[in-house]
Design an enzyme around this catalytic site. Sequence first.
Site: not given
Ligand code: NI
Length: 176
Positions: A99, A141-142
Site C-alpha cells: 500500500c 483493498h481500495e
Molecule cells: Ni492502499
Amino acid sequence: MAVQRVLKMGEPLLRQVASPVTSFDAELAALVSDMDDTMRALTGAGIAAPQIGVSARVVIFELKDNPRYPHLAPVPYTVLVNPVITPLGEEQEEGWEGCLSVPGMRGLVPRFRRLRYRGFDAQRAPIDRTVEGFHARVVQHEVDHLDGILFPQRVRDLRNFGFEDALIDQLTPMPD
Ligand code: NI
C-alpha cells in the site's frame, strides 16, 4: 493538477470512514486528476481519496499488462465513486499486498475471490461488474480505505507481515 503527498499509516484521516460523494462536479474531476497523477508518480495499482487527504468515497485503480506481473490479468483503468461490494460465495484466497500508505511493507491478506461491485464513474455513469482474482483483491483493498481500514489490519498471522526487502524469498510478485 498535481502529485499530492500520500498520507502514511498512523495519520488519523486514514482511520476515518469517508463521506459519500453527492455532486459529480469540477471538484470531483480535480480530485480524480490528483489521484491519477499521484498513483502514476508512485507506480501504484490503485489509490483512494483519503490517501491524499480527502475524505470522499472515491477510488481509482488499474493494472496494465505488465511483464513484471505476467501471472496477473490486466485490470482496466477504473474511477469508482460511492462503491458497493457484494461478495459472491464464501471462498477467500490469500495474497501478498502492499500500500502506498504503508511504504516498503508487505502482508499476506485473505480476500473474497469473487465479487460484484457497483458504483459510478466521475461522470455519474453507473458501473456494475463481476470480477475475481486480483481485480477483486484490488477493489477490496481500495474500498477498505474508504472505511478506514489498512491492509495490515487484515493480516491473519503477523508472521506474514514485514519489510518487502526482508520478505523477498516468500513474496509472489504483487504491485502496490
Ligand atoms: Ni492502499
